[in-house]
Design a protein around this motif. Structure first.
Motif: not given
Length: 214
Positions: A129-158
């Motif tokens: 979620l930390q990476a998601i949060n950073t992207m959400e800040y950037a989305t607002r700075a670029l005047r776009a809209w982030a949909v509330p549904y997000v996908v943080p993939v944990a243990a992506a190697w599995r």
């Protein structure tokens, strides 16, 4: 009077990493797959293939690939962003791509005004979620809209094998749900003629086509 949307949406995926086998790129491909079934045209902007130079505000004439990034993102109706999580945030390569979008500040409308963005992160551990949060800040700075549904993939190697194939049906379903949400909301924005994005976006699409190799 209800407006009807008569042309295909443009959905752009931005992300991956500089790694040859990238879990965040694999997640992005899964999320993009099937968008054409919803009458959407899709484009994948793979950071490894783009090989963008480091953004320097004192020397910001875009290279061919940087110009492609800028124009393709600007012309999109909706986007899917996917970054690996490095040291608790997005990768340097992904941040550099977003930095190149700073050149859109002089457009009218500026930046990614009223675009709809879905957010994905791929983490080696249990948190993303930390990476998601950073992207959400950037989305607002670029005047776009982030949909509330997000996908943080944990243990992506599995979740993904070495060829990028998804091994977890639950994560696959989440990524497809995110895609559906981006398409759904982008379509609602597209039929709202009060947003006045169409002319600029059409011009950006023409610039992308003109810059494409023959």
């Amino acid at each position: 009077m209800a407006w009807a949307w008569t042309k295909a949406l443009t959905i752009v995926g931005l992300g991956g990493s500089l790694a040859r086998s990238s879990k965040s790129r694999a997640a992005l491909r899964v999320a993009l797959e099937g968008a054409s079934d919803a009458d959407a045209d899709t484009t994948l902007l793979d950071l490894r293939e783009l090989a963008l130079p480091t953004y320097n505000p004192d020397d910001d004439e875009p290279t061919e690939n940087a110009a492609r990034l800028i124009e393709t993102c600007y012309a999109a109706d909706g986007m899917l962003w996917s970054s690996p999580m490095y040291q608790g945030t997005i990768s340097g390569a992904f941040k550099n791509a977003l930095d190149w979008l700073h050149l859109l500040g002089k457009r009218d409308p500026p930046y990614l005004h009223d675009e709809v963005i879905g957010l994905i992160s791929a983490a080696g551990g249990t948190q993303g979620l930390q990476a998601i949060n950073t992207m959400e800040y950037a989305t607002r700075a670029l005047r776009a809209w982030a949909v509330p549904y997000v996908v943080p993939v944990a243990a992506a190697w599995r979740v993904f094998d070495s060829n990028g194939n998804v091994q977890d049906s639950s994560v696959e379903s989440q990524l497809r749900t995110l895609r559906a949400e981006v398409v759904r909301v982008a379509e609602r924005f597209a039929v709202d003629h009060s947003l006045h994005r169409s002319a600029e976006c059409d011009e950006a699409a023409e610039r992308v086509a003109a810059a494409a190799p023959t």
